[in-house]
Design an enzyme around this catalytic site. Structure first.
Site, PDB file in Angstrom:
ATOM      1  N   ILE A 291      -9.831   8.189   7.945  1.00 23.14           N
ATOM      2  CA  ILE A 291     -10.728   8.847   7.913  1.00 23.14           C
ATOM      3  C   ILE A 291     -12.650   8.167   8.838  1.00 23.14           C
ATOM      4  O   ILE A 291     -12.347   6.859   8.515  1.00 23.14           O
ATOM      5  CB  ILE A 291     -11.028   9.148   6.079  1.00 23.14           C
ATOM      6  CG1 ILE A 291     -10.099   9.622   6.129  1.00 23.14           C
ATOM      7  CG2 ILE A 291     -12.169   9.476   6.326  1.00 23.14           C
ATOM      8  CD1 ILE A 291      -9.434  10.600   6.441  1.00 23.14           C
TER       9      ILE A 291
ATOM     10  N   TYR B 174       0.595  -1.203   0.103  1.00 18.96           N
ATOM     11  CA  TYR B 174      -0.070   0.000   0.141  1.00 18.96           C
ATOM     12  C   TYR B 174       0.790   1.545   0.154  1.00 18.96           C
ATOM     13  O   TYR B 174       0.611   2.224  -0.848  1.00 18.96           O
ATOM     14  CB  TYR B 174      -0.652  -0.224   1.274  1.00 18.96           C
ATOM     15  CG  TYR B 174      -1.446   1.203   1.278  1.00 18.96           C
ATOM     16  CD1 TYR B 174      -3.094   1.035   0.658  1.00 18.96           C
ATOM     17  CD2 TYR B 174      -1.670   1.762   2.334  1.00 18.96           C
ATOM     18  CE1 TYR B 174      -3.707   2.144   0.727  1.00 18.96           C
ATOM     19  CE2 TYR B 174      -2.265   3.014   3.040  1.00 18.96           C
ATOM     20  CZ  TYR B 174      -3.502   3.115   1.705  1.00 18.96           C
ATOM     21  OH  TYR B 174      -4.557   4.422   2.217  1.00 18.96           O
TER      22      TYR B 174
HETATM   23  N1  SER Z   1      -7.246   4.448   6.054  1.00 17.69           N
HETATM   24  C1  SER Z   1      -6.109   4.126   5.520  1.00 17.69           C
HETATM   25  C2  SER Z   1      -5.349   2.053   6.116  1.00 17.69           C
HETATM   26  O1  SER Z   1      -5.648   2.276   7.116  1.00 17.69           O
HETATM   27  C3  SER Z   1      -4.901   4.621   5.440  1.00 17.69           C
HETATM   28  O2  SER Z   1      -4.694   5.223   4.492  1.00 17.69           O
HETATM   29  O3  SER Z   1      -5.332   1.847   5.651  1.00 17.69           O
END
Ligand code: SER
Length: 318
Positions: A172, A142
């Site tokens: 978020i 990621y």
């Molecule tokens: N909210 C995301 C994740 O936990 C982080 O960018 O993958």
């Protein structure tokens, strides 16, 4: 007049950002797009919806052409934990999806917003007060796609003049649509479980600090940055933005103020714990504040109050 395309419009951020964009720029001027997941009635009934697959450039191009698109919010991506479970798919969706979208933006002269993430940092990054410009050596797929994406967006701006802009989102938190398999998801699940069962088993350890943000601020960040005077932007992509930093026990104590019986315990998921430990405890977002006036509205207390109210109403209806 803006004509906007949103990729990943069925996802956690996309589902709410699309509605906010429709309110601001007019329902018919914001084209929601999705791949497999079924869109909500709200999304379908409030404006146009098209199917696209970001890994197939022809599907993006067809919609951009058909609707005369000039601005793209590219949100289609896999989150960290899901990406770690399927790195090949993560590369395809996160990297090839972004590359295809940038290519279409170049060809059709579209502005493009795309989010990076706290996941773009890694174990050798200073994790406290993480600077805007610092070491980025993430050790997750990621993170690799996020750093490469930041660089690619900068490249498309410098090399081809594509108006690329973006932020590094923290976790978020929202009540409309669930996140799709990230490391910060505990901070959403905890509210659902607090309302439904008055207890929550957390997959991250006590003391694991991460940056977070409530959805209204995340939406505001995207729209404000896209509306910012270009001359003021020294950076363009990957602005650090945060609203709060906390560990699981802090969100639990805040929930207890409204639901006194609420309890939290811990069953650590080693994969997500390891990821969280390589991400900032708290980012310095002063550059976004200086360059385009970033300022979040919600802190942990005001977010928790609003989340518990809105989510209780929603769960009653469901
Ligand atoms: N909210 C995301 C994740 O936990 C982080 O960018 O993958």
């Amino acid at each position: 007049m803006k004509k906007i395309l949103v990729t990943g419009a069925v996802g956690q951020i996309g589902s709410e950002l699309t509605l906010a964009l429709r309110q601001k720029y007019g329902n018919d001027n914001v084209i929601a797009t999705g791949h497999k997941t079924k869109p909500s009635e709200k999304l379908l009934n409030s404006g146009p919806f098209e199917l696209i697959n970001c890994t197939d450039i022809n599907t993006i191009e067809a919609v951009v052409k058909k609707h005369n698109i000039d601005t793209v919010y590219h949100l289609a991506a896999l989150l960290s934990a899901v990406a770690e479970a399927n790195p090949q798919l993560a590369w395809d969706v996160n990297m090839n999806g972004l590359y295809n979208t940038l290519e279409v933006a170049r060809e059709y002269k579209c502005a493009l917003f795309t989010p990076s993430s706290i996941g773009a940092f890694g174990p050798s990054t200073p994790l406290d007060n993480t600077p805007q410009d610092t070491t980025q050596r993430p050790n997750t797929i990621y993170g690799v796609t996020k750093v490469a994406g930041e660089l690619l967006c900068d490249y498309y701006y410098k090399r081809f003049g594509v108006d690329t802009r973006g932020v590094r989102y923290p976790g978020i938190i929202s009540y409309e649509t669930l996140p799709g398999g990230g490391t910060t998801d505990y901070a959403v699940e905890i509210y659902y479980e607090a309302i439904k069962h008055k207890k929550y088993t957390c997959f991250l350890k006590e003391g694991t600090y991460l940056d977070m943000m409530y959805m209204p601020d995340a939406i505001k960040a995207a729209i404000d940055l896209m509306e910012a005077e270009p001359g003021k932007l020294k950076h363009r992509n990957a602005f650090n933005v945060t609203a709060m930093s906390f560990a699981p026990e802090h969100i639990a104590s805040e929930i207890k103020k409204t639901i006194p019986e609420f309890t939290i315990d811990y069953k650590v998921d080693p994969v997500r714990q390891a990821i969280a430990e390589t991400w900032p405890n708290n980012m310095d977002d002063s550059v976004a504040r200086q360059e385009w006036g970033w300022k979040p509205k919600y802190n942990l207390a005001s977010m928790t109050k609003d989340m518990l109210e809105k989510l209780s109403q929603k769960l009653k209806k469901d």
